[in-house]
Write a protein that holds these residues in place. Structure first.
Motif, PDB file in Angstrom:
ATOM      1  N   UNK A  50      34.976  23.382  64.770  1.00  0.00           N
ATOM      2  CA  UNK A  50      35.011  23.933  62.709  1.00  0.00           C
ATOM      3  C   UNK A  50      35.613  23.255  62.551  1.00  0.00           C
ATOM      4  N   UNK A  51      36.538  21.979  62.568  1.00  0.00           N
ATOM      5  CA  UNK A  51      36.929  21.061  60.724  1.00  0.00           C
ATOM      6  C   UNK A  51      36.296  19.738  61.158  1.00  0.00           C
ATOM      7  N   UNK A  52      35.284  19.722  61.299  1.00  0.00           N
ATOM      8  CA  UNK A  52      34.615  18.390  61.648  1.00  0.00           C
ATOM      9  C   UNK A  52      34.127  18.056  60.061  1.00  0.00           C
ATOM     10  N   UNK A  53      33.979  17.358  59.689  1.00  0.00           N
ATOM     11  CA  UNK A  53      33.639  17.157  57.645  1.00  0.00           C
ATOM     12  C   UNK A  53      34.604  17.522  57.025  1.00  0.00           C
ATOM     13  N   UNK A  54      36.314  16.884  57.199  1.00  0.00           N
ATOM     14  CA  UNK A  54      37.402  17.445  56.263  1.00  0.00           C
ATOM     15  C   UNK A  54      37.501  16.275  56.044  1.00  0.00           C
ATOM     16  N   UNK A  55      37.932  15.320  56.583  1.00  0.00           N
ATOM     17  CA  UNK A  55      38.751  14.253  57.164  1.00  0.00           C
ATOM     18  C   UNK A  55      39.741  13.384  57.801  1.00  0.00           C
ATOM     19  N   UNK A  56      39.297  14.939  58.754  1.00  0.00           N
ATOM     20  CA  UNK A  56      40.924  15.164  59.770  1.00  0.00           C
ATOM     21  C   UNK A  56      40.925  14.050  60.562  1.00  0.00           C
ATOM     22  N   UNK A  57      40.093  13.528  61.162  1.00  0.00           N
ATOM     23  CA  UNK A  57      39.428  12.074  62.170  1.00  0.00           C
ATOM     24  C   UNK A  57      39.920  10.960  61.574  1.00  0.00           C
ATOM     25  N   UNK A  58      39.451  10.970  59.976  1.00  0.00           N
ATOM     26  CA  UNK A  58      39.768   9.700  59.846  1.00  0.00           C
ATOM     27  C   UNK A  58      41.173   9.429  59.245  1.00  0.00           C
ATOM     28  N   UNK A  59      42.178  10.432  59.306  1.00  0.00           N
ATOM     29  CA  UNK A  59      43.361  10.492  58.598  1.00  0.00           C
ATOM     30  C   UNK A  59      44.125   9.789  59.449  1.00  0.00           C
ATOM     31  N   UNK A  60      43.929  10.543  60.954  1.00  0.00           N
ATOM     32  CA  UNK A  60      45.058  10.923  61.878  1.00  0.00           C
ATOM     33  C   UNK A  60      44.335   9.515  62.469  1.00  0.00           C
ATOM     34  N   UNK A  61      42.896   8.690  62.250  1.00  0.00           N
ATOM     35  CA  UNK A  61      42.961   7.081  63.308  1.00  0.00           C
ATOM     36  C   UNK A  61      43.516   5.829  62.321  1.00  0.00           C
ATOM     37  N   UNK A  62      43.370   6.314  60.988  1.00  0.00           N
ATOM     38  CA  UNK A  62      44.006   5.443  60.439  1.00  0.00           C
ATOM     39  C   UNK A  62      45.680   5.656  60.710  1.00  0.00           C
ATOM     40  N   UNK A  63      46.061   6.579  60.989  1.00  0.00           N
ATOM     41  CA  UNK A  63      48.282   6.521  60.771  1.00  0.00           C
ATOM     42  C   UNK A  63      47.577   6.506  62.089  1.00  0.00           C
ATOM     43  N   UNK A  64      47.070   6.324  63.709  1.00  0.00           N
ATOM     44  CA  UNK A  64      47.198   5.540  64.621  1.00  0.00           C
ATOM     45  C   UNK A  64      47.014   4.364  64.683  1.00  0.00           C
ATOM     46  N   UNK A  65      46.004   3.873  63.928  1.00  0.00           N
ATOM     47  CA  UNK A  65      45.669   2.598  63.645  1.00  0.00           C
ATOM     48  C   UNK A  65      47.046   1.450  63.042  1.00  0.00           C
ATOM     49  N   UNK A  66      47.947   2.027  61.901  1.00  0.00           N
ATOM     50  CA  UNK A  66      48.885   1.422  61.478  1.00  0.00           C
ATOM     51  C   UNK A  66      49.671   1.997  62.626  1.00  0.00           C
ATOM     52  N   UNK A  67      50.002   2.668  63.411  1.00  0.00           N
ATOM     53  CA  UNK A  67      51.179   3.092  64.402  1.00  0.00           C
ATOM     54  C   UNK A  67      50.704   1.890  65.309  1.00  0.00           C
ATOM     55  N   UNK A  68      49.482   1.108  65.683  1.00  0.00           N
ATOM     56  CA  UNK A  68      49.704   0.617  66.656  1.00  0.00           C
ATOM     57  C   UNK A  68      49.839  -0.711  65.762  1.00  0.00           C
ATOM     58  N   UNK A  69      49.701  -1.426  65.273  1.00  0.00           N
ATOM     59  CA  UNK A  69      49.915  -2.919  64.198  1.00  0.00           C
ATOM     60  C   UNK A  69      51.599  -2.546  64.224  1.00  0.00           C
TER      61      UNK A  69
END
Length: 118
Positions: A50-69
């Motif tokens: 119900x929440x797809x195609x709103x950029x949530x996954x990209x925003x979360x994945x970007x945050x996790x990528x930076x956290x991993x770095x």
């Protein structure tokens, strides 16, 4: 290094939150996965239909990528089923590229990855 999907990601607010505890329709995090006898750090994300195609996954994945770095992860991967085109797009948007196809958890899987040490 040891992670689970309960690890935290530094979001745009600058505060730390567990992705599972956020009042949002998604979760995200880091896990250690074995791929062809190699232990790799994976970024994973799940979004309610119900929440797809709103950029949530990209925003979360970007945050996790930076956290991993920030944690010093040298190489980050995402394991994605070939028919999951939306997750493939997210992986590409956060700078991961297709590295190989493997057999994982009973079926084919695509391994997207990026070096974070640079």
């Amino acid at each position: 290094m040891s992670f689970s999907v309960h690890d935290v990601a530094r979001l745009h607010t600058g505060s730390l939150h567990s992705c599972y505890q956020m009042p949002l329709p998604y979760n995200c995090g880091l896990t250690v996965q074995t791929v062809e006898d190699e232990r790799l750090v994976e970024s994973g994300w799940h979004v309610l239909s119900s929440a797809r195609s709103r950029g949530y996954a990209t925003e979360a994945a970007e945050a996790v990528r930076e956290f991993a770095r920030e944690l010093g992860v040298d190489h980050l991967i995402a394991i994605i089923r070939p028919n999951n085109v939306a997750s493939q797009r997210v992986a590409t948007k956060i700078g991961l590229t297709l590295e190989r196809e493997v057999h994982k958890n009973g079926g084919p899987a695509l391994i997207f990855g990026a070096d974070l040490s640079q």
